[in-house]
Design an enzyme around this catalytic site. Structure first.
Site, mmCIF file in Angstrom:
data_model
loop_
_atom_site.group_PDB
_atom_site.id
_atom_site.type_symbol
_atom_site.label_atom_id
_atom_site.label_comp_id
_atom_site.label_asym_id
_atom_site.label_seq_id
_atom_site.Cartn_x
_atom_site.Cartn_y
_atom_site.Cartn_z
ATOM 1 N N GLU A 44 0.870 -1.173 0.000
ATOM 2 C CA GLU A 44 0.000 0.000 0.000
ATOM 3 C C GLU A 44 0.908 1.224 0.000
ATOM 4 O O GLU A 44 1.792 1.335 0.855
ATOM 5 C CB GLU A 44 -0.904 0.000 1.228
ATOM 6 N N ARG A 271 5.331 -12.938 9.719
ATOM 7 C CA ARG A 271 5.927 -11.638 9.433
ATOM 8 C C ARG A 271 7.216 -11.488 10.241
ATOM 9 O O ARG A 271 7.446 -12.201 11.223
ATOM 10 C CB ARG A 271 4.951 -10.511 9.774
ATOM 11 N N LYS A 281 3.831 0.658 10.085
ATOM 12 C CA LYS A 281 3.985 1.865 9.275
ATOM 13 C C LYS A 281 3.329 3.066 9.950
ATOM 14 O O LYS A 281 3.807 4.194 9.835
ATOM 15 C CB LYS A 281 3.405 1.644 7.879
#
Length: 570
Positions: A44, A271, A281
């Protein structure tokens, strides 16, 4: 090789495969999706990529390379409020720098907005989606809990005709943000919360960085993700572990909107969680906006651009991703392993140079004033093709202030009155005395040298054993430099795992130390941004983008000490 050996080799190979590779191998064996391998990296564009994204990049692009397949770069640009072309550009630059190339042109979910809208109309027509007028809070309350079934919305029974009309009017901009949403009609009693009539579209009157003001409704990730994979022909949609519970919804949308035998397959891996680091983020953006760091590429940040600016190499990050492997369950990786990987790479490629960070002048009393000579030194003993260079030597030098002690203990093998040390690549010297100012601070150290003890001369004196070797730079020839010493940004191993404390409370106040009175050998005057060096005895350093010919600026990438490697040996 006979059949028995072939089988044994295959067994060995299968044991070395990670579980994602095993899935792909099985799919290829069964000719799933015509035996194709097509992956994608779908960021994104709402921030800069970090080391966790780098792991995903390495996985997706490497799998495509390994199986002679393809890997797409697709920007998941469905939230115009948070997205920007700055992030798009930075993401593409990071992927290229890491050494990977996507197939064809970059792709964007926004390219599929019309198709996604048409498919949403199909679900409404099939009685599998409806427009809901409730607020986000009301919808969340009706969803229930993992142990308590949800309750159906009063708008769930709207007719197909009414839903089609309302959805069209949503698209036409007749309603305000949050006034209506489109939801899939699945099962409000499902044990999987994501199947309890999830949102498909929300109203957002915001300018999109690519489609402008063409749309005021935007698809949710869970809806757009699988359908974008389908449009692009993705075979293996590899996500991080938090999307495992989303997989049934991913498959529900694909199965209800497609009629082909081909199906993209979502699979999940753990992850990357790194000690002394935050990987969100949102939190990284908070650090930037609140000026706790100097931008996304601040060398203390775990972003790819920050690591690159600090002096990390693409090879070291790829090796780090390969070393930690692909896991099925979340765990925390020690940041010292990342540091070990960059040391290992820089040890092979970095030129050895001499720089003095905390200088004090050393004067060789019996070396003729005005005289100078050039000494030959290896660029990198680890690289047989690294070559040599010459460095200037003169009567006045700079050495590290910490390398001198007037009243030294027995095991201090550096400079102290009455003891010999070697100046690297130069001569053996004997300290005579030190000069102090009125406050007792040492301003000069005086010594004498043995002219016959020059390194590499082969003389008897040059082979004399001394216990200490010091680095130095010629005061007459040295280039002045600013050196930035970076430490970990947080002083807590898990800064964002403390529910009672804001993660910013753990920011390390000593994460940056700027040394403005440093000196380096003159060869570094011609260095360029991102050039890598090992400062003898001090660590690995990289030229910062702020560096100019008039003012050299170096970032310490990592110290020489390798705690991870030592712990592994234990």
């Amino acid at each position: 090789m006979d059949n028995k050996n072939v089988k044994e080799e295959n067994v060995k190979e299968s044991k070395s495969l990670n579980f994602i590779q095993q899935i792909i191998e099985e799919d290829l064996k069964n000719n799933v999706n015509d035996g194709r391998v097509h992956t994608r990296f779908p960021p994104e564009p709402n921030g800069y990529l970090h080391i966790g994204h780098a792991k995903s990049i390495c996985l997706n692009f490497s799998l495509a390379q390994q199986y002679q397949g393809k890997c797409n770069l697709r920007f998941d640009d469905t939230n115009p409020v948070k997205e920007d072309t700055e992030y798009v550009d930075s993401i593409m630059n990071d992927i290229k720098w890491l050494g990977f190339k996507w197939d064809g042109e970059p792709m964007y979910t926004s390219d599929y907005f019309q198709q996604l809208y048409d498919w949403a109309v199909k679900l409404i027509t099939d009685g599998k989606a409806y427009v809901d007028d409730q607020s986000a809070a009301q919808i969340a309350e009706q969803k229930g809990t993992p142990t308590v079934p949800g309750t159906e919305s009063q708008f769930r029974s709207r007719s197909v005709e009414e839903n089609l009309d309302l959805f069209q009017r949503m698209k036409n901009g007749e309603f305000k943000d949050g006034e209506k949403v489109l939801r899939a009609k699945i099962d409000m009693t499902s044990s999987n919360m994501h199947l309890r009539d999830p949102l498909m579209y929300r109203i957002m009157h915001a300018h999109h960085h690519r489609t402008g003001d063409q749309w005021c409704i935007y698809p949710m990730y869970d809806y757009a993700h699988g359908e974008s994979d389908y449009i692009e022909g993705i075979t293996h949609s590899i996500c991080t572990l938090e999307f495992e519970v989303h997989r049934p919804l991913y498959e529900w949308f694909v199965n209800n909107l497609t009629e082909t035998e081909y199906r993209p397959k979502q699979r999940e891996f753990a992850r990357l969680n790194l000690s002394y680091t935050v990987m969100s983020k949102r939190k990284l953006l908070e650090l930037v906006k609140d000026n706790h760091v100097k931008g996304w590429d601040d060398p203390r940040m775990p972003t790819v651009s920050g690591l690159r600016r600090r002096g990390y190499t693409a090879a070291s990050i790829r090796n780090f991703a390969d070393t930690i492997g692909v896991a099925k369950r979340n765990n925390v990786i020690e940041v010292s392993l990342l540091e070990h990987c960059v040391r290992e790479d820089l040890n092979k490629i970095a030129t050895r140079v001499m720089g003095v960070l905390n200088p004090v002048k050393l004067i060789i009393d019996n070396y003729a004033e005005g005289e100078e000579e050039w000494l030959r030194i290896d660029n990198n003993p680890e690289d047989e093709n690294g070559g040599t260079r010459e460095i200037p030597f003169s009567r006045e030098l700079y050495i590290e202030r910490d390398d001198f002690m007037e009243d030294a203990p027995k095991k201090f093998f550096r400079m102290t009155p009455g003891r010999e040390v070697r100046l690297k690549a130069g001569y053996i010297v004997m300290c005579e005395n030190a000069v102090k100012d009125a406050d007792g601070n040492i301003t000069e150290i005086h010594c004498t040298y043995d002219p016959k003890s020059k390194s590499g001369s082969g003389s008897e004196e040059s082979n004399r054993k001394v216990k200490g070797t010091l680095h130095w730079v010629s005061a007459k020839h040295a280039a002045k430099a600013e050196v930035r010493i970076y430490d970990r940004l947080f002083n807590h191993e898990a800064p964002d795992a403390q529910k009672e404390t804001d993660f910013k409370e753990f920011i390390n106040p000593d994460s940056l130390q700027i040394l403005s009175e440093c000196y380096v050998e003159p060869s570094l005057k011609s260095s360029n941004s991102e050039d890598h060096f090992q400062f003898t005895r001090l660590g690995y350093f990289s030229v910062d983008k702020d560096s100019t010919a008039e003012k050299l600026v170096f970032n310490r990438t990592v110290s020489l000490k390798d705690s991870w490697s030592k712990n592994q040996k234990k």
